[in-house]
Design a protein around this motif. Structure first.
Motif, PDB file in Angstrom:
ATOM      1  N   GLU A 164       0.875  -1.248  -0.157  1.00 40.03           N
ATOM      2  CA  GLU A 164      -0.096  -0.096  -0.059  1.00 40.03           C
ATOM      3  C   GLU A 164       0.794   1.279   0.164  1.00 40.03           C
ATOM      4  O   GLU A 164       0.534   2.231  -0.511  1.00 40.03           O
ATOM      5  CB  GLU A 164      -0.957   0.024   1.264  1.00 40.03           C
ATOM      6  N   LEU A 165       2.225   1.171   0.745  1.00 37.44           N
ATOM      7  CA  LEU A 165       2.935   2.310   0.673  1.00 37.44           C
ATOM      8  C   LEU A 165       3.459   2.622  -0.870  1.00 37.44           C
ATOM      9  O   LEU A 165       3.331   3.775  -1.389  1.00 37.44           O
ATOM     10  CB  LEU A 165       4.042   2.295   1.542  1.00 37.44           C
ATOM     11  N   ASP A 166       3.789   1.594  -1.459  1.00 29.75           N
ATOM     12  CA  ASP A 166       4.089   1.530  -2.821  1.00 29.75           C
ATOM     13  C   ASP A 166       3.293   2.319  -3.784  1.00 29.75           C
ATOM     14  O   ASP A 166       3.389   3.316  -4.510  1.00 29.75           O
ATOM     15  CB  ASP A 166       4.860   0.211  -3.399  1.00 29.75           C
ATOM     16  N   ASN A 167       2.049   1.849  -3.523  1.00 27.07           N
ATOM     17  CA  ASN A 167       0.918   2.297  -4.380  1.00 27.07           C
ATOM     18  C   ASN A 167       0.696   3.819  -4.080  1.00 27.07           C
ATOM     19  O   ASN A 167       0.448   4.689  -4.755  1.00 27.07           O
ATOM     20  CB  ASN A 167      -0.481   1.593  -3.898  1.00 27.07           C
ATOM     21  N   ALA A 168       0.754   4.162  -2.745  1.00 27.14           N
ATOM     22  CA  ALA A 168       0.577   5.635  -2.349  1.00 27.14           C
ATOM     23  C   ALA A 168       1.581   6.494  -2.998  1.00 27.14           C
ATOM     24  O   ALA A 168       1.289   7.398  -3.477  1.00 27.14           O
ATOM     25  CB  ALA A 168       0.491   5.693  -0.854  1.00 27.14           C
ATOM     26  N   LEU A 169       2.889   5.953  -3.036  1.00 30.50           N
ATOM     27  CA  LEU A 169       3.823   7.042  -3.391  1.00 30.50           C
ATOM     28  C   LEU A 169       3.772   7.201  -4.968  1.00 30.50           C
ATOM     29  O   LEU A 169       4.152   7.952  -5.447  1.00 30.50           O
ATOM     30  CB  LEU A 169       5.292   6.308  -2.998  1.00 30.50           C
ATOM     31  N   ARG A 170       3.122   6.200  -5.520  1.00 33.54           N
ATOM     32  CA  ARG A 170       3.065   6.403  -7.098  1.00 33.54           C
ATOM     33  C   ARG A 170       1.994   7.753  -7.423  1.00 33.54           C
ATOM     34  O   ARG A 170       2.002   7.960  -8.455  1.00 33.54           O
ATOM     35  CB  ARG A 170       2.487   5.174  -7.648  1.00 33.54           C
ATOM     36  N   HIS A 171       1.326   7.967  -6.316  1.00 34.68           N
ATOM     37  CA  HIS A 171       0.495   9.055  -6.566  1.00 34.68           C
ATOM     38  C   HIS A 171       0.979  10.517  -6.050  1.00 34.68           C
ATOM     39  O   HIS A 171       0.031  11.493  -6.013  1.00 34.68           O
ATOM     40  CB  HIS A 171      -0.972   8.733  -5.992  1.00 34.68           C
TER      41      HIS A 171
ATOM     42  N   ALA B 148      -0.334   8.297   5.630  1.00 39.65           N
ATOM     43  CA  ALA B 148      -0.741   7.840   7.048  1.00 39.65           C
ATOM     44  C   ALA B 148      -0.495   6.398   7.209  1.00 39.65           C
ATOM     45  O   ALA B 148      -0.622   5.697   6.305  1.00 39.65           O
ATOM     46  CB  ALA B 148      -2.255   8.139   7.163  1.00 39.65           C
ATOM     47  N   LEU B 149       0.243   6.135   8.286  1.00 37.07           N
ATOM     48  CA  LEU B 149       0.563   4.697   8.800  1.00 37.07           C
ATOM     49  C   LEU B 149      -0.206   4.394  10.100  1.00 37.07           C
ATOM     50  O   LEU B 149      -0.345   4.895  10.799  1.00 37.07           O
ATOM     51  CB  LEU B 149       1.882   4.682   8.840  1.00 37.07           C
ATOM     52  N   GLY B 150      -0.769   3.183   9.831  1.00 33.59           N
ATOM     53  CA  GLY B 150      -1.604   2.650  10.990  1.00 33.59           C
ATOM     54  C   GLY B 150      -2.150   1.045  10.631  1.00 33.59           C
ATOM     55  O   GLY B 150      -1.993   0.561   9.785  1.00 33.59           O
TER      56      GLY B 150
ATOM     57  N   PRO C 281      -3.176  -1.280  18.962  1.00 34.03           N
ATOM     58  CA  PRO C 281      -4.451  -1.660  19.157  1.00 34.03           C
ATOM     59  C   PRO C 281      -5.555  -0.548  18.877  1.00 34.03           C
ATOM     60  O   PRO C 281      -5.512   0.167  19.823  1.00 34.03           O
ATOM     61  CB  PRO C 281      -4.756  -2.804  20.009  1.00 34.03           C
ATOM     62  N   THR C 282      -6.653  -0.960  18.207  1.00 35.68           N
ATOM     63  CA  THR C 282      -7.654   0.116  18.110  1.00 35.68           C
ATOM     64  C   THR C 282      -9.144  -0.727  18.188  1.00 35.68           C
ATOM     65  O   THR C 282      -9.095  -1.549  17.366  1.00 35.68           O
ATOM     66  CB  THR C 282      -7.654   0.981  16.881  1.00 35.68           C
ATOM     67  N   THR C 283      -9.935  -0.012  18.897  1.00 34.81           N
ATOM     68  CA  THR C 283     -11.298  -0.701  19.002  1.00 34.81           C
ATOM     69  C   THR C 283     -12.406  -0.106  18.132  1.00 34.81           C
ATOM     70  O   THR C 283     -13.613  -0.473  18.207  1.00 34.81           O
ATOM     71  CB  THR C 283     -11.873  -0.703  20.631  1.00 34.81           C
ATOM     72  N   LEU C 284     -12.037   0.972  17.489  1.00 34.66           N
ATOM     73  CA  LEU C 284     -12.858   1.740  16.658  1.00 34.66           C
ATOM     74  C   LEU C 284     -13.555   0.889  15.451  1.00 34.66           C
ATOM     75  O   LEU C 284     -14.626   1.175  14.807  1.00 34.66           O
ATOM     76  CB  LEU C 284     -12.177   2.879  16.112  1.00 34.66           C
ATOM     77  N   LYS C 285     -12.671  -0.067  15.005  1.00 37.53           N
ATOM     78  CA  LYS C 285     -13.098  -0.741  13.592  1.00 37.53           C
ATOM     79  C   LYS C 285     -12.237  -2.062  13.627  1.00 37.53           C
ATOM     80  O   LYS C 285     -11.028  -1.978  14.060  1.00 37.53           O
ATOM     81  CB  LYS C 285     -13.148   0.029  12.430  1.00 37.53           C
TER      82      LYS C 285
ATOM     83  N   MET D 150      -9.708  -4.181  12.262  1.00 35.69           N
ATOM     84  CA  MET D 150      -8.502  -4.083  11.064  1.00 35.69           C
ATOM     85  C   MET D 150      -7.957  -5.269  10.636  1.00 35.69           C
ATOM     86  O   MET D 150      -7.943  -6.372  11.480  1.00 35.69           O
ATOM     87  CB  MET D 150      -7.471  -3.271  11.810  1.00 35.69           C
ATOM     88  N   ARG D 151      -7.672  -5.387   9.492  1.00 32.70           N
ATOM     89  CA  ARG D 151      -7.237  -6.808   8.884  1.00 32.70           C
ATOM     90  C   ARG D 151      -5.515  -6.641   9.088  1.00 32.70           C
ATOM     91  O   ARG D 151      -4.992  -7.796   8.463  1.00 32.70           O
ATOM     92  CB  ARG D 151      -7.528  -6.955   7.347  1.00 32.70           C
ATOM     93  N   PHE D 152      -5.312  -5.648   9.593  1.00 32.09           N
ATOM     94  CA  PHE D 152      -3.760  -5.482   9.792  1.00 32.09           C
ATOM     95  C   PHE D 152      -3.375  -5.330  11.331  1.00 32.09           C
ATOM     96  O   PHE D 152      -4.208  -4.705  12.040  1.00 32.09           O
ATOM     97  CB  PHE D 152      -3.076  -3.871   8.979  1.00 32.09           C
TER      98      PHE D 152
END
Length: 205
Positions: A106-113, A119-121, A125-129, A131-133
């Motif tokens: 995803e970083l590679d994809n972002a940098l192409r634009h 944003a990195l995340g 741990p987060t309880t808001l949603k 996450m598959r990461f």
């Protein structure tokens, strides 16, 4: 002021945008999910009206067509949104573009634009949603900052004010904050504490 500011709250309603603007927050992202264009456009227009004439910069999440039509200046896209967005149209409209990333692909994809920030995340741990990461941790911040160089790096995901010094020391330029503000028992006091901390001169690592 830098863009985005070191304290970068992310909220999902117009009242929150209005509240943070009154408190003097420099950068606020409006992230309201699952709206039609017909519903998103008046919301974006109202949020822009709330920040007009203030020092608050409004970042529109996801709704790039509404952002263009409403005359916004700043846009944030997730990877799924990025795949469907008309990037040339966004650039022609003069919008800045921030992009979410969670792994190297995803970083590679972002940098192409040629993003205005990355944003990195989630860092923690987060309880808001769901996450598959997995949480990235502090070390990943430093690794990615070296990769992207002068592009601002925004850390997001489960970060509290108490953790902010370590996150900045690891290499983040800005911290996106959600629940540490919106789920705080005294949000206004928490925002003021964040602003007091993040407007102090940066201490060299």
């Amino acid at each position: 002021m830098p863009y985005p500011d070191r304290f970068y709250p992310v909220v999902d309603t117009l009242p929150w945008v209005e509240r943070l603007t009154r408190l003097g927050v420099g950068t606020v992202q409006l992230r309201a999910k699952d709206l039609s264009h017909a519903d998103a456009l008046p919301l974006v227009r109202a949020a822009l009206a709330a920040t007009k004439g203030t020092n608050t910069k409004l970042v529109v999440n996801d709704y790039w067509q509404a952002a263009i039509e409403a005359g916004a200046q700043h846009l944030h896209l997730g990877q799924e949104d990025l795949a469907e967005a008309d990037i040339p149209a966004i650039r022609r409209a003069g919008l800045t573009l921030g992009l979410s990333t969670h792994d190297d692909e995803e970083l590679d994809n972002a940098l192409r634009h040629d993003p205005d920030y990355v944003a990195l995340g989630p860092i923690y741990p987060t309880t808001l949603k769901v996450m598959r990461f997995a949480p990235q941790g502090l070390d990943k911040i430093g690794v990615w900052k070296k990769r992207i160089g002068s592009i601002p790096l925004i850390a997001i995901g489960g970060i509290t004010l108490e953790q902010a010094p370590a996150v900045f020391k690891a290499g983040a330029d800005s911290i996106a904050v959600v629940s540490d503000v919106t789920r705080n028992s005294d949000p206004d006091a928490r925002v003021r504490a964040w602003l007091e901390y993040t407007t102090q001169p940066a201490v060299p690592a």
